[in-house]
Design a protein around this motif. Structure first.
Motif, short mmCIF file in Angstrom:
data_model
loop_
_atom_site.label_atom_id
_atom_site.label_comp_id
_atom_site.label_asym_id
_atom_site.label_seq_id
_atom_site.Cartn_x
_atom_site.Cartn_y
_atom_site.Cartn_z
N THR A 52 -14.74 -42.32 5.25
CA THR A 52 -14.51 -41.87 3.89
C THR A 52 -14.95 -40.42 3.76
N THR A 53 -14.71 -39.85 2.59
CA THR A 53 -15.16 -38.49 2.36
C THR A 53 -16.67 -38.47 2.18
N GLY A 54 -17.30 -37.42 2.65
CA GLY A 54 -18.73 -37.29 2.46
C GLY A 54 -19.14 -37.38 1.00
N PRO A 55 -18.41 -36.70 0.10
CA PRO A 55 -18.80 -36.76 -1.31
C PRO A 55 -18.88 -38.16 -1.90
N THR A 56 -18.03 -39.09 -1.45
CA THR A 56 -18.14 -40.44 -2.00
C THR A 56 -19.49 -41.05 -1.65
N MET A 57 -20.05 -40.64 -0.52
CA MET A 57 -21.30 -41.25 -0.06
C MET A 57 -22.54 -40.63 -0.68
N TYR A 58 -22.42 -39.39 -1.20
CA TYR A 58 -23.60 -38.83 -1.87
C TYR A 58 -23.40 -38.65 -3.37
N LEU A 59 -22.16 -38.61 -3.86
CA LEU A 59 -21.94 -38.45 -5.29
C LEU A 59 -21.97 -39.78 -6.04
N LEU A 60 -21.35 -40.81 -5.48
CA LEU A 60 -21.30 -42.09 -6.19
C LEU A 60 -22.69 -42.63 -6.54
N PRO A 61 -23.66 -42.58 -5.62
CA PRO A 61 -25.00 -43.04 -6.01
C PRO A 61 -25.62 -42.21 -7.14
N MET A 62 -25.15 -40.96 -7.29
CA MET A 62 -25.67 -40.11 -8.37
C MET A 62 -25.08 -40.49 -9.72
N VAL A 63 -23.82 -40.93 -9.73
CA VAL A 63 -23.13 -41.12 -11.01
C VAL A 63 -23.11 -42.56 -11.50
N GLU A 64 -23.41 -43.51 -10.65
CA GLU A 64 -23.47 -44.90 -11.11
C GLU A 64 -24.75 -45.13 -11.91
N ALA A 65 -24.62 -45.78 -13.05
CA ALA A 65 -25.80 -46.11 -13.85
C ALA A 65 -26.76 -46.98 -13.05
N GLN A 66 -26.19 -47.91 -12.29
CA GLN A 66 -26.97 -48.75 -11.38
C GLN A 66 -26.30 -48.64 -10.00
N PRO A 67 -26.80 -47.77 -9.14
CA PRO A 67 -26.14 -47.53 -7.85
C PRO A 67 -25.85 -48.80 -7.07
N SER A 68 -24.60 -48.89 -6.60
CA SER A 68 -24.16 -50.06 -5.83
C SER A 68 -24.63 -50.01 -4.39
N PHE A 69 -24.99 -48.82 -3.94
CA PHE A 69 -25.41 -48.70 -2.55
C PHE A 69 -26.31 -47.49 -2.38
N ASP A 70 -27.07 -47.52 -1.31
CA ASP A 70 -27.89 -46.40 -0.88
C ASP A 70 -27.42 -46.06 0.53
N THR A 71 -26.88 -44.87 0.69
CA THR A 71 -26.25 -44.52 1.97
C THR A 71 -27.21 -44.65 3.14
N ALA A 72 -28.44 -44.17 2.98
CA ALA A 72 -29.41 -44.23 4.08
C ALA A 72 -29.84 -45.66 4.38
N ARG A 73 -29.93 -46.49 3.35
CA ARG A 73 -30.41 -47.86 3.53
C ARG A 73 -29.31 -48.81 4.00
N ASP A 74 -28.09 -48.62 3.48
CA ASP A 74 -27.03 -49.60 3.67
C ASP A 74 -26.04 -49.28 4.78
N PHE A 75 -26.16 -48.10 5.39
CA PHE A 75 -25.19 -47.70 6.41
C PHE A 75 -25.85 -47.02 7.60
N VAL A 76 -25.19 -47.13 8.73
CA VAL A 76 -25.61 -46.45 9.95
C VAL A 76 -24.67 -45.27 10.17
N PRO A 77 -25.19 -44.05 10.26
CA PRO A 77 -24.33 -42.88 10.47
C PRO A 77 -23.72 -42.88 11.87
N VAL A 78 -22.47 -42.44 11.95
CA VAL A 78 -21.79 -42.37 13.25
C VAL A 78 -21.43 -40.92 13.59
N SER A 79 -20.65 -40.27 12.72
CA SER A 79 -20.22 -38.91 13.03
C SER A 79 -19.62 -38.22 11.82
N LEU A 80 -19.86 -36.92 11.71
CA LEU A 80 -19.11 -36.07 10.78
C LEU A 80 -17.83 -35.71 11.52
#
Length: 322
Positions: free
Chosen positions: A91-119
């Protein structure tokens, strides 16, 4: 082959490639889930990589475009999938750092819920107009907006994205009320602009460069620090007096709990694929700037972008009530 023909070819690719013993010791079918509509540069990127990593990882890959929810449907699907190496998120990088900012109750935490692979690759954003707008450059476009306030409507690939907040910033700087319409990806935006139903959009250079070059759409400004290598004759927003820089990128993640060994192998396979001259050329053809980083490189990019955009997003007060 031009960009339009290349993307059409990618969309028609059959990705059922023979693979031997895979991660689950049975040549598992592995899904690469992408949150936006087929036909754009991100979808093509997924299909290119799926073919390239089939042999080194000895498994089959398919690309699944799962749209909706401003990217959340796809992200949540991967988050909740079994961490067995058979579900990958691109996915786009912005979806992974912007969505947690704009959700009233974040559905996910990128660092907690995902394993990074590659840019995977970088891309640029732009302001693009369709035939409904009579403007040859950005200055004329601003004049058109002032003369037609009832038509000052722009499209974005989804809400809570860089194009969304770039549009908000333009509205603030220009002092002109703008109406935002969120789509499910860039392809329907292009269709509506080409058909005269949507005046303009803030979207990626990669997805509109072919139409710009063909004369169907006109890119009036790019949001990068310097002019795009794909559109060297198009000035930046800063050159037009707008103090705004915005860029984007595609990344790859696995669900949390995925075996580190597999994550490392996947990262290495992706980096090796993107390092190939012929693959780099293909990515340039569809308007993407190849990267292929390490896992740590993706972590660092995410952290830098989070720090940059958090105060900007906070200032808008925008929230998704989930």
């Amino acid at each position: 082959m031009n960009r339009r023909d290349f993307i059409a070819a990618c969309a028609g690719l059959s990705l059922t490639v023979k693979a031997g013993d895979g991660f689950a010791q049975s040549g598992p079918l592995t899904r690469i889930i992408f949150p936006f509509a087929a036909g754009g540069s991100g979808d093509s990127l997924c299909r290119i990589l799926a073919q390239q990593i089939t042999e080194p990882l000895d498994r089959n890959f398919i690309v699944e475009d799962r749209t909706g929810g401003d990217g959340l449907i796809a992200i949540t699907a991967v988050k909740n999938s079994r961490p067995d190496g058979t579900t990958i998120l691109v996915t786009t990088g912005p979806t992974m750092y912007l969505l947690p900012m704009v959700e009233a109750q974040p559905s996910f935490d990128t660092a907690r819920d995902f394993v990074p692979v590659s840019l995977l690759a970088r891309f640029e954003f732009c302001v693009v107009v369709g035939p409904a707008v009579d403007a040859r450059d950005f200055k004329e476009f601003v004049g058109w907006l002032k003369a037609h306030p009832d038509k000052a409507t722009f499209g974005v690939p989804s809400n809570g994205t860089i194009p969304h907040f770039t549009g908000s910033r333009l509205e603030q700087v220009l002092g002109i009320p703008l109406t935002r319409v969120a789509y499910r990806g860039t392809t329907p935006i292009i269709n509506d602009m080409m058909g005269g139903h949507l005046p303009f959009a803030v979207t990626t250079v990669a997805d509109v460069v072919a139409q710009h070059q063909a004369g169907g759409l006109r890119v009036l400004a790019v949001a990068s620090v310097k002019r795009s290598p794909f559109l060297p004759d198009v000035p930046t927003l800063q050159e037009n007096g707008i103090d705004l820089v915005a860029d984007g990128w595609y990344g790859m993640w696995l669900p949390a709990g995925s075996p580190p060994e597999f994550a490392g192998k996947l990262s290495a396979a992706v980096a090796a694929a993107i390092a190939k001259p012929e693959i780099r050329e293909k990515l340039w053809t569809i308007g993407l700037i190849p990267v292929g980083s390490t896992q740590q490189g993706l972590v660092q990019e995410l952290a830098a972008n989070t720090a940059l955009w958090q105060p900007i997003v906070k200032a808008t007060g925008y929230k998704i009530n989930n």
